[in-house]
Design a protein around this motif. Sequence first.
Motif, short mmCIF file in Angstrom:
data_model
loop_
_atom_site.label_atom_id
_atom_site.label_comp_id
_atom_site.label_asym_id
_atom_site.label_seq_id
_atom_site.Cartn_x
_atom_site.Cartn_y
_atom_site.Cartn_z
N LEU A 158 -23.31 -36.33 24.43
CA LEU A 158 -24.49 -36.55 23.48
C LEU A 158 -24.87 -35.33 22.80
O LEU A 158 -25.23 -35.17 21.61
CB LEU A 158 -25.87 -36.78 24.33
N GLU A 159 -24.60 -34.21 23.65
CA GLU A 159 -24.94 -32.57 23.02
C GLU A 159 -23.84 -32.24 22.15
O GLU A 159 -24.00 -31.48 21.25
CB GLU A 159 -25.30 -31.77 24.20
N SER A 160 -22.53 -32.75 22.34
CA SER A 160 -21.60 -32.43 21.31
C SER A 160 -21.63 -33.06 19.86
O SER A 160 -21.76 -32.42 19.10
CB SER A 160 -20.02 -33.13 21.87
N VAL A 161 -22.06 -34.45 20.01
CA VAL A 161 -22.41 -35.07 19.01
C VAL A 161 -23.41 -34.61 18.06
O VAL A 161 -23.58 -34.10 17.03
CB VAL A 161 -22.77 -36.79 18.91
N ALA A 162 -24.73 -34.12 18.91
CA ALA A 162 -25.92 -33.49 18.42
C ALA A 162 -25.52 -32.31 17.52
O ALA A 162 -25.98 -31.77 16.64
CB ALA A 162 -27.11 -33.37 19.35
N THR A 163 -24.51 -31.43 18.31
CA THR A 163 -24.34 -30.07 17.97
C THR A 163 -23.36 -30.10 16.82
O THR A 163 -23.52 -29.30 15.75
CB THR A 163 -23.87 -29.38 18.93
N PHE A 164 -22.22 -30.96 16.85
CA PHE A 164 -21.24 -30.95 15.85
C PHE A 164 -21.72 -31.84 14.21
O PHE A 164 -21.29 -31.25 13.39
CB PHE A 164 -20.06 -31.68 16.14
N TYR A 165 -22.63 -32.65 14.50
CA TYR A 165 -22.91 -33.29 13.44
C TYR A 165 -24.41 -33.48 12.99
O TYR A 165 -24.80 -33.80 11.95
CB TYR A 165 -22.74 -34.76 13.67
N ASN A 166 -25.30 -32.76 13.72
CA ASN A 166 -26.69 -32.67 13.54
C ASN A 166 -27.54 -33.81 13.45
O ASN A 166 -28.56 -33.94 13.01
CB ASN A 166 -26.84 -31.61 12.25
N GLU A 167 -26.86 -34.92 14.14
CA GLU A 167 -27.76 -36.26 14.03
C GLU A 167 -26.67 -37.02 15.28
O GLU A 167 -25.85 -36.55 15.69
CB GLU A 167 -27.35 -36.75 12.91
N LYS A 171 -30.29 -30.46 22.46
CA LYS A 171 -30.76 -31.02 21.13
C LYS A 171 -30.81 -32.80 21.23
O LYS A 171 -31.40 -33.21 20.38
CB LYS A 171 -29.80 -30.86 20.14
N CYS A 172 -30.57 -33.09 22.46
CA CYS A 172 -30.65 -34.69 22.45
C CYS A 172 -31.39 -35.02 23.88
O CYS A 172 -32.06 -35.86 23.67
CB CYS A 172 -29.04 -35.37 22.47
N ILE A 173 -30.98 -34.45 24.83
CA ILE A 173 -31.39 -35.25 26.09
C ILE A 173 -32.89 -34.42 26.80
O ILE A 173 -33.11 -33.33 26.26
CB ILE A 173 -30.39 -34.97 27.51
N ASP A 174 -33.60 -35.23 27.34
CA ASP A 174 -34.99 -34.84 27.94
C ASP A 174 -34.64 -34.65 29.35
O ASP A 174 -35.67 -34.37 30.09
CB ASP A 174 -36.07 -35.62 27.37
N GLY A 175 -33.89 -35.51 29.98
CA GLY A 175 -33.63 -35.48 31.51
C GLY A 175 -32.19 -35.69 32.03
O GLY A 175 -31.56 -35.96 30.88
N GLU A 235 -22.75 -43.05 15.37
CA GLU A 235 -21.35 -43.16 16.11
C GLU A 235 -20.24 -42.27 15.86
O GLU A 235 -20.19 -41.85 14.55
CB GLU A 235 -20.95 -44.55 15.48
N HIS A 236 -19.53 -41.76 16.85
CA HIS A 236 -18.46 -40.95 16.55
C HIS A 236 -17.59 -40.99 17.73
O HIS A 236 -17.79 -41.42 18.88
CB HIS A 236 -19.21 -39.26 16.74
N ASP A 237 -16.35 -40.76 17.54
CA ASP A 237 -14.96 -40.80 18.18
C ASP A 237 -14.43 -39.52 18.13
O ASP A 237 -13.89 -39.27 17.11
CB ASP A 237 -14.22 -42.05 17.73
N GLY A 238 -14.22 -38.84 19.14
CA GLY A 238 -13.31 -37.53 19.24
C GLY A 238 -13.18 -36.99 20.49
O GLY A 238 -13.02 -37.46 21.31
N TYR A 239 -13.03 -35.50 20.38
CA TYR A 239 -12.74 -34.75 21.48
C TYR A 239 -13.76 -33.68 21.65
O TYR A 239 -14.18 -33.14 20.49
CB TYR A 239 -11.12 -34.00 21.45
N THR A 240 -14.14 -33.24 22.60
CA THR A 240 -15.00 -32.04 22.98
C THR A 240 -14.54 -31.27 23.91
O THR A 240 -13.84 -31.46 25.11
CB THR A 240 -16.49 -32.71 23.13
N ASP A 241 -14.83 -30.09 23.64
CA ASP A 241 -14.56 -28.88 24.68
C ASP A 241 -15.86 -27.97 24.88
O ASP A 241 -15.69 -26.96 25.12
CB ASP A 241 -13.30 -27.97 24.30
#
Length: 343
Positions: free
Chosen positions: A262-271, A290-294, A274-280
């Motif tokens: 969730l934080e990867s998508v929020a960080t990479f795309y600012n929203e 930027k996304c999670i509350d708990g 739907e996304h499919d990819g790789y994260t490090d």
Amino acid sequence: MELLKSDFYYDLPEELIAQTPIEPRNASRMMCVDRRTGAVTHDHFYNLCDHLKEGDLLVMNDSRVIPARLYGEKIGNGTFIEFLLLEQKGDKLWEIICRPGKKAKVGTRFSFGGGRLTAEVVEVKDDGNRIVQFQCEGNFFTALEDVGQMPLPPYIKEKLENRERYQTVYSRELGSAAAPTAGLHFTPEMLDDLRSCGIKTAFVTLHVGLGTFRPVKEDNVLDHKMHSEHYFLPQETADLINETRKNGGRVIAVGTTTCRTLESVATFYNEISEHDGYTDIFIYPSYEFKCIDGLITNFHLPESTLIMLVSAFMGYENTMNAYKTAVQERYRFFSFGDSMCIL
């Protein structure tokens, strides 16, 4: 800024490392931590609903662990070989770790399960990993289920009697080399009860690599390079997250793998979409969520990237105090251990 690996060390008695899963799944203990004040209370996982509110959203990783450890022999002379499957690269084409590595030169062929699976080394990578092409009759994953073994973490010494206990009850997307263990505590009945209380559920997929067990070797945490993992965030989940946030509900990640997705998508795309990819993505103190509350998570290894992520979410002092308390209260640690609910 300098963050030292040693800052995230804590002393853990070996007998607190859980060797077997607890029965039933949701009977594990649960430490509840207020991320703002650091206040700690103690409960059991089956009471999770008491700590959530109607309109909250639990997001879970539905990746399923494959029996990625293979024991076999070199075709021709019967020499022993062990494969550990890391990542699928194509149709029956996999990147693997093998030992002894000197036996696995390009062109060498191996047999597993009396020939149920065979494999040929097609490439030796710079890091020593191999790319191998498997052959089998029928479905590859069916053959793998027949001959493979679960790749349990190195700190688990006990034999796992039921391999489904290293799977979440909602696992469905084959591809992980290790379980997203924060979800091991849920039962189907508990998920139904949560939904009946107005708690929504949604799923992402992140295939957990063995890099999750890779120790941080650099003294300065910022010099550590994270492993890359494949993720998928479906539009249905994105819509639920956006709707939850719009309505004032909380988005609660079940596990660090879900959090990283969730934080990867929020960080990479600012929203969140739907996304499919790789994260490090590497999350450590000073990161702004930027996304999670708990976060629902297990208790992690000292000096690991996972305890660093938890420290980023609820503060360094709160985290180290919570872990000190967990040791004092004799919580069970790591993959088959107890749970922590951070809100």
